[in-house]
Design a protein around this motif. Structure first.
Motif, mmCIF file in Angstrom:
data_model
loop_
_atom_site.group_PDB
_atom_site.id
_atom_site.type_symbol
_atom_site.label_atom_id
_atom_site.label_comp_id
_atom_site.label_asym_id
_atom_site.label_seq_id
_atom_site.Cartn_x
_atom_site.Cartn_y
_atom_site.Cartn_z
ATOM 1 N N UNK A 49 28.838 -36.685 23.276
ATOM 2 C CA UNK A 49 27.798 -36.100 22.422
ATOM 3 C C UNK A 49 27.510 -34.635 22.721
ATOM 4 N N UNK A 50 26.993 -33.979 21.720
ATOM 5 C CA UNK A 50 26.478 -32.623 21.868
ATOM 6 C C UNK A 50 25.310 -32.681 22.850
ATOM 7 N N UNK A 51 25.089 -31.639 23.602
ATOM 8 C CA UNK A 51 23.930 -31.604 24.489
ATOM 9 C C UNK A 51 23.130 -30.345 24.203
ATOM 10 N N UNK A 52 21.905 -30.268 24.703
ATOM 11 C CA UNK A 52 21.079 -29.093 24.422
ATOM 12 C C UNK A 52 21.464 -27.864 25.245
ATOM 13 N N UNK A 53 22.559 -27.906 25.986
ATOM 14 C CA UNK A 53 22.936 -26.797 26.866
ATOM 15 C C UNK A 53 23.525 -25.583 26.192
ATOM 16 N N UNK A 54 23.690 -25.619 24.865
ATOM 17 C CA UNK A 54 24.199 -24.444 24.165
ATOM 18 C C UNK A 54 25.699 -24.408 23.977
ATOM 19 N N UNK A 55 26.408 -25.397 24.502
ATOM 20 C CA UNK A 55 27.857 -25.475 24.315
ATOM 21 C C UNK A 55 28.117 -26.238 23.019
ATOM 22 N N UNK A 56 28.822 -25.593 22.098
ATOM 23 C CA UNK A 56 29.146 -26.231 20.817
ATOM 24 C C UNK A 56 30.366 -27.129 20.989
ATOM 25 N N UNK A 57 30.252 -28.357 20.542
ATOM 26 C CA UNK A 57 31.352 -29.313 20.608
ATOM 27 C C UNK A 57 32.108 -29.281 19.286
ATOM 28 N N UNK A 58 33.408 -29.137 19.364
ATOM 29 C CA UNK A 58 34.295 -29.263 18.203
ATOM 30 C C UNK A 58 35.215 -30.436 18.487
ATOM 31 N N UNK A 59 35.312 -31.351 17.550
ATOM 32 C CA UNK A 59 36.112 -32.562 17.729
ATOM 33 C C UNK A 59 37.439 -32.431 16.976
ATOM 34 N N UNK A 60 38.528 -32.573 17.715
ATOM 35 C CA UNK A 60 39.858 -32.497 17.116
ATOM 36 C C UNK A 60 40.253 -33.872 16.609
ATOM 37 N N UNK A 61 40.626 -33.953 15.344
ATOM 38 C CA UNK A 61 41.089 -35.229 14.807
ATOM 39 C C UNK A 61 42.543 -35.475 15.188
ATOM 40 N N UNK A 62 43.244 -34.418 15.547
ATOM 41 C CA UNK A 62 44.630 -34.524 16.018
ATOM 42 C C UNK A 62 44.740 -33.820 17.359
ATOM 43 N N UNK A 63 45.635 -32.882 17.429
ATOM 44 C CA UNK A 63 45.868 -32.117 18.657
ATOM 45 C C UNK A 63 44.713 -31.164 18.946
ATOM 46 N N UNK A 64 44.236 -31.183 20.180
ATOM 47 C CA UNK A 64 43.205 -30.240 20.594
ATOM 48 C C UNK A 64 43.711 -28.806 20.539
ATOM 49 N N UNK A 66 45.921 -27.591 18.455
ATOM 50 C CA UNK A 66 45.920 -27.167 17.048
ATOM 51 C C UNK A 66 44.515 -26.798 16.598
ATOM 52 N N UNK A 67 43.525 -27.543 17.045
ATOM 53 C CA UNK A 67 42.121 -27.250 16.691
ATOM 54 C C UNK A 67 41.714 -25.889 17.258
ATOM 55 N N UNK A 68 42.108 -25.616 18.497
ATOM 56 C CA UNK A 68 41.782 -24.329 19.121
ATOM 57 C C UNK A 68 42.429 -23.191 18.334
ATOM 58 N N UNK A 69 43.686 -23.351 17.970
ATOM 59 C CA UNK A 69 44.380 -22.324 17.184
ATOM 60 C C UNK A 69 43.672 -22.115 15.849
ATOM 61 N N UNK A 70 43.264 -23.191 15.195
ATOM 62 C CA UNK A 70 42.536 -23.068 13.928
ATOM 63 C C UNK A 70 41.223 -22.308 14.114
ATOM 64 N N UNK A 71 40.516 -22.583 15.210
ATOM 65 C CA UNK A 71 39.260 -21.877 15.475
ATOM 66 C C UNK A 71 39.507 -20.393 15.708
ATOM 67 N N UNK A 72 40.541 -20.070 16.473
ATOM 68 C CA UNK A 72 40.874 -18.659 16.719
ATOM 69 C C UNK A 72 41.257 -17.985 15.406
ATOM 70 N N UNK A 73 42.056 -18.650 14.614
ATOM 71 C CA UNK A 73 42.487 -18.103 13.328
ATOM 72 C C UNK A 73 41.283 -17.825 12.424
ATOM 73 N N UNK A 74 40.231 -18.611 12.557
ATOM 74 C CA UNK A 74 39.054 -18.462 11.712
ATOM 75 C C UNK A 74 38.072 -17.402 12.164
#
Length: 109
Positions: A49-64, A66-74
Motif C-alpha cells: 500500500x501507499x503510505x503517508x511518507x511521500x513516496x509515490x507508488x507506481x504498480x507495474x502490470x508487467x515488467x518493472x 518497462x514501467x520505469x522507462x515509461x515514467x522516464x519517457x513521460x
C-alpha cells in the motif's frame, strides 16, 4: 550481506518504501529536496500500500523496468530525472532518454 528479501518481496518493498520516506523532503546527495520519489513495484510486491511518507507508488502490470522507462519517457526534457538501479540494461535504457542513474547505495535501505 543478503537478507532474504526474495522470500518476502512484499515485506522488502514495504521496508524500502518506509526507508525512502525522508527523501522527498531531504533529497539525495547532490540533489536537494524537495524531490519526487517514485517506487515502482512489480509481481508479488505490487500490492504494497501507499503510505503517508511521500513516496509515490507506481504498480507495474508487467515488467518493472518497462514501467520505469515509461515514467522516464513521460517526464519533460527540462526536468531532472534520476533513476536508482544496479541493472545495466535499465541504466542504458533510461540514460538514452536523458535520465541520470545512481546505484542502490545512494538511497537508504
Amino acid at each position: 550481506m543478503p537478507d532474504g528479501w526474495w522470500r518476502d518481496r512484499a515485506g522488502a518493498a514495504a521496508r524500502l518504501r518506509d526507508n525512502l520516506a525522508g527523501l522527498p523532503t531531504s533529497g539525495l546527495p547532490g540533489l536537494l529536496g524537495p524531490i519526487e520519489v517514485i517506487l515502482v513495484l512489480e509481481g508479488k510486491a505490487r500490492n504494497v500500500p501507499q503510505s503517508p511518507g511521500g513516496v509515490r507508488i507506481e504498480r507495474a502490470t508487467g515488467s518493472g523496468d518497462d514501467k520505469i522507462v515509461d515514467l522516464v519517457r513521460g517526464t519533460t526534457p527540462a526536468r531532472r530525472t534520476v533513476v536508482v538501479t544496479a541493472d545495466r540494461g535499465l541504466r542504458e535504457r533510461v540514460t538514452a532518454l536523458g535520465a541520470e542513474v545512481r546505484g542502490p547505495s545512494s538511497v537508504p535501505r
